[in-house]
Design a protein around this motif. Structure first.
Motif, PDB file in Angstrom:
ATOM      1  N   GLY A 140     -12.204  28.387  -5.187  1.00  0.00           N
ATOM      2  CA  GLY A 140     -13.062  28.533  -3.856  1.00  0.00           C
ATOM      3  C   GLY A 140     -12.369  27.398  -3.191  1.00  0.00           C
ATOM      4  O   GLY A 140     -12.443  27.382  -1.765  1.00  0.00           O
ATOM      5  N   ASP A 141     -11.497  26.451  -3.728  1.00  0.00           N
ATOM      6  CA  ASP A 141     -10.686  25.547  -2.571  1.00  0.00           C
ATOM      7  C   ASP A 141      -9.372  25.955  -2.550  1.00  0.00           C
ATOM      8  O   ASP A 141      -8.570  25.329  -1.714  1.00  0.00           O
ATOM      9  CB  ASP A 141     -10.751  24.169  -3.204  1.00  0.00           C
ATOM     10  N   ALA A 142      -9.158  27.283  -2.834  1.00  0.00           N
ATOM     11  CA  ALA A 142      -7.595  27.755  -2.541  1.00  0.00           C
ATOM     12  C   ALA A 142      -7.397  28.257  -1.339  1.00  0.00           C
ATOM     13  O   ALA A 142      -8.355  29.247  -0.780  1.00  0.00           O
ATOM     14  CB  ALA A 142      -7.168  28.619  -3.885  1.00  0.00           C
ATOM     15  N   PRO A 143      -6.388  27.753  -0.473  1.00  0.00           N
ATOM     16  CA  PRO A 143      -6.115  28.657   0.765  1.00  0.00           C
ATOM     17  C   PRO A 143      -5.821  30.189   0.466  1.00  0.00           C
ATOM     18  O   PRO A 143      -5.158  30.438  -0.063  1.00  0.00           O
ATOM     19  CB  PRO A 143      -5.381  27.781   1.493  1.00  0.00           C
ATOM     20  N   ALA A 144      -6.530  31.066   1.504  1.00  0.00           N
ATOM     21  CA  ALA A 144      -6.056  32.282   1.346  1.00  0.00           C
ATOM     22  C   ALA A 144      -6.234  32.767   2.737  1.00  0.00           C
ATOM     23  O   ALA A 144      -6.911  32.546   3.549  1.00  0.00           O
ATOM     24  CB  ALA A 144      -6.856  33.111   0.413  1.00  0.00           C
ATOM     25  N   VAL A 213      -6.479  34.436  10.012  1.00  0.00           N
ATOM     26  CA  VAL A 213      -7.447  35.548  10.292  1.00  0.00           C
ATOM     27  C   VAL A 213      -7.209  36.631  10.643  1.00  0.00           C
ATOM     28  O   VAL A 213      -6.437  36.636  11.843  1.00  0.00           O
ATOM     29  CB  VAL A 213      -8.784  34.792  11.297  1.00  0.00           C
ATOM     30  N   LEU A 214      -7.530  37.736  10.170  1.00  0.00           N
ATOM     31  CA  LEU A 214      -7.111  39.237  10.329  1.00  0.00           C
ATOM     32  C   LEU A 214      -8.582  39.697  11.060  1.00  0.00           C
ATOM     33  O   LEU A 214      -9.470  39.765   9.864  1.00  0.00           O
ATOM     34  CB  LEU A 214      -6.553  39.810   9.309  1.00  0.00           C
ATOM     35  N   GLY A 215      -8.820  40.272  12.194  1.00  0.00           N
ATOM     36  CA  GLY A 215      -9.615  41.008  12.890  1.00  0.00           C
ATOM     37  C   GLY A 215      -9.752  42.382  12.480  1.00  0.00           C
ATOM     38  O   GLY A 215      -8.660  42.937  12.555  1.00  0.00           O
ATOM     39  N   GLY A 334      -2.180  45.901   4.206  1.00  0.00           N
ATOM     40  CA  GLY A 334      -1.494  44.823   3.500  1.00  0.00           C
ATOM     41  C   GLY A 334      -0.533  43.926   3.991  1.00  0.00           C
ATOM     42  O   GLY A 334      -0.140  42.986   3.983  1.00  0.00           O
ATOM     43  N   ALA A 335       0.308  44.833   5.198  1.00  0.00           N
ATOM     44  CA  ALA A 335       1.288  43.858   6.096  1.00  0.00           C
ATOM     45  C   ALA A 335       0.808  42.873   6.961  1.00  0.00           C
ATOM     46  O   ALA A 335       1.145  41.766   6.868  1.00  0.00           O
ATOM     47  CB  ALA A 335       1.848  45.134   6.781  1.00  0.00           C
ATOM     48  N   LEU A 336      -0.367  43.071   7.547  1.00  0.00           N
ATOM     49  CA  LEU A 336      -1.166  42.508   8.353  1.00  0.00           C
ATOM     50  C   LEU A 336      -1.691  40.994   7.495  1.00  0.00           C
ATOM     51  O   LEU A 336      -1.782  39.798   7.951  1.00  0.00           O
ATOM     52  CB  LEU A 336      -2.103  42.717   9.228  1.00  0.00           C
ATOM     53  N   VAL A 337      -2.312  41.299   6.284  1.00  0.00           N
ATOM     54  CA  VAL A 337      -2.732  40.242   5.519  1.00  0.00           C
ATOM     55  C   VAL A 337      -1.599  39.406   5.089  1.00  0.00           C
ATOM     56  O   VAL A 337      -1.821  38.042   5.110  1.00  0.00           O
ATOM     57  CB  VAL A 337      -3.509  40.998   4.137  1.00  0.00           C
ATOM     58  N   ALA A 338      -0.391  40.060   4.840  1.00  0.00           N
ATOM     59  CA  ALA A 338       0.901  39.269   4.417  1.00  0.00           C
ATOM     60  C   ALA A 338       1.097  38.420   5.588  1.00  0.00           C
ATOM     61  O   ALA A 338       1.578  37.123   5.654  1.00  0.00           O
ATOM     62  CB  ALA A 338       1.961  40.002   4.101  1.00  0.00           C
ATOM     63  N   ARG A 339       1.056  38.865   6.825  1.00  0.00           N
ATOM     64  CA  ARG A 339       1.497  38.076   7.996  1.00  0.00           C
ATOM     65  C   ARG A 339       0.555  36.751   8.334  1.00  0.00           C
ATOM     66  O   ARG A 339       0.840  35.842   8.457  1.00  0.00           O
ATOM     67  CB  ARG A 339       1.234  38.788   9.343  1.00  0.00           C
ATOM     68  N   VAL A 340      -0.771  36.993   7.824  1.00  0.00           N
ATOM     69  CA  VAL A 340      -1.747  35.883   8.149  1.00  0.00           C
ATOM     70  C   VAL A 340      -1.641  35.024   7.023  1.00  0.00           C
ATOM     71  O   VAL A 340      -2.199  33.703   7.096  1.00  0.00           O
ATOM     72  CB  VAL A 340      -3.404  36.351   8.794  1.00  0.00           C
ATOM     73  N   ALA A 341      -1.153  35.487   5.893  1.00  0.00           N
ATOM     74  CA  ALA A 341      -1.011  34.619   4.898  1.00  0.00           C
ATOM     75  C   ALA A 341      -0.006  33.675   5.293  1.00  0.00           C
ATOM     76  O   ALA A 341      -0.219  32.250   4.731  1.00  0.00           O
ATOM     77  CB  ALA A 341      -0.342  35.272   3.603  1.00  0.00           C
ATOM     78  N   ARG A 342       0.741  33.851   6.275  1.00  0.00           N
ATOM     79  CA  ARG A 342       1.818  32.574   6.555  1.00  0.00           C
ATOM     80  C   ARG A 342       1.603  31.919   7.902  1.00  0.00           C
ATOM     81  O   ARG A 342       2.292  31.235   8.403  1.00  0.00           O
ATOM     82  CB  ARG A 342       3.075  33.555   6.871  1.00  0.00           C
ATOM     83  N   ALA A 343       0.326  32.507   8.460  1.00  0.00           N
ATOM     84  CA  ALA A 343      -0.004  31.848   9.650  1.00  0.00           C
ATOM     85  C   ALA A 343      -0.556  30.336   9.595  1.00  0.00           C
ATOM     86  O   ALA A 343      -0.900  29.880   8.547  1.00  0.00           O
ATOM     87  CB  ALA A 343      -1.381  32.454  10.314  1.00  0.00           C
TER      88      ALA A 343
END
Length: 345
Positions: A140-144, A213-215, A334-343
């Motif tokens: 619950g406290d892990a950034p994602a 955040v990915l909308g 998947g590609a956009l989730v990877a992008r926002v993982a680095r945002a």
């Protein structure tokens, strides 16, 4: 052909052979409902041997066709019928449809991959309800990354959204937002955009650590995400917009009867006319090759690309339905989730 036992629809090349048994003569006429843009003159079934039959040449730019039979009785009343001879059926926003899968169609490979289901919790923020999903094992406290999906419960039920996310092989969360008064909220409504940016997203960020955040949205839900991002540029770090309803006065006069057509069209005209945008974000649009929305999606994708979004439009061999949106999720999700993982948070 026996009238006592329904014959399954047969597809030979690009021609579908359909039959609706009617041994008691219940129907005065039978017509095919479909959304792949076939001319109305080709949709009437002909009476034949205790039933109704149609040989239908299908367009080359679709891989699957959802359909119903529209049967008219002696009194003029109509019924929309699933094909009793066709075991292939698919759920949609307005109920089940029979479906023809043409040669070359295959469901996405990720549907066949076993992945842990993840966890779910109720979500209520700013008068918007839904669910908060997290991939299995995510503390619950892990950034994602956080995927915020308009029409989230339907996206999950009908397009297997969280199943797709679970198979990405990376920690991720999804806020599955229920639409509430959908036609109002998702039609370029400033009040909803303010609510999303000012209450819903802050409540989510206060609840879980978010890398970006990915909308995600389809149809009006896709329009609403772009509108919110233009009004509040920091609300999302990437967008995935599927068959978004970018109504335009010249391209979509047939939609002028929609209650919020004018508000949508004004917003779309502003997007098309703009030379720059305050904070462009990576954006992928998907749209069916035979959708009425295709022309307006092409126009918006070109405008966003000029404005620095790095936007691209992916045209798919389907139309405006949840199975099409499911089939087009990957690899873009998947590609956009990877992008926002680095945002940056």
């Amino acid at each position: 052909m026996s009238s006592s036992r329904p014959a399954e629809p047969r597809v030979a090349g690009r021609t579908a052979h359909l039959r609706l048994a009617d041994p008691e003569g219940r129907w005065r006429s039978v017509r095919l409902w479909q959304e792949v843009g076939l001319p109305g003159s080709r949709l009437d079934l002909a009476p034949a041997d205790g039933g109704w039959e149609l040989a239908l040449d299908l367009p080359a730019d679709v891989d699957r066709v959802e359909y119903l039979f529209v049967a008219t009785g002696p009194d003029g009343g109509t019924e929309h019928l699933l094909d009793p001879a066709n075991p292939r059926r698919v759920g949609g926003a307005f109920g089940d449809h029979s479906v023809l899968e043409l040669p070359g169609y295959a469901p996405p490979p990720w549907l066949g991959v076993d992945a842990p289901e993840g966890t779910r919790e109720p979500l209520a923020a700013g008068g918007v309800d839904g669910q908060l999903w997290a991939s299995a094992g995510l503390a619950g406290d892990a950034p994602a990354p956080l995927v915020v999906a308009h029409d989230g419960p339907e996206y999950d039920d009908l397009a297997a959204l969280t199943r797709c996310l679970a198979g990405l092989g990376r920690p991720v969360r999804a806020a599955l937002l229920a639409p509430g008064p959908r036609d109002e909220r998702y039609s370029a409504d400033p009040a909803y955009a303010d609510l999303l940016a000012g209450e819903v997203l802050p409540a989510l960020r206060a609840r879980v650590p978010v890398t970006g955040v990915l909308g995600l949205g389809a149809s009006l839900g896709g329009l609403a995400w772009l509108h919110a991002q233009r009004r509040h540029p920091g609300v999302a770090d990437a967008l995935l917009l599927q068959s978004a309803t970018f109504f335009h006065r010249r391209l979509d006069p047939q939609e002028a009867g929609f209650a919020r057509f004018g508000r949508i069209a004004r917003f779309v005209e502003e997007v098309l006319a703009a030379r720059t945008a305050p904070r462009p974000v990576p954006t992928v649009l998907t749209c069916g090759r035979r959708e009425e929305n295709l022309a307006n999606n092409r126009a918006v994708a070109q405008a966003l690309a000029r404005q620095g979004y790095g936007a691209r439009l992916v045209e798919v061999a389907d139309v405006h339905n949840y199975t099409a949106w499911r089939d087009a999720l990957q690899p873009h999700l998947g590609a956009l989730v990877a992008r926002v993982a680095r945002a940056a948070p």
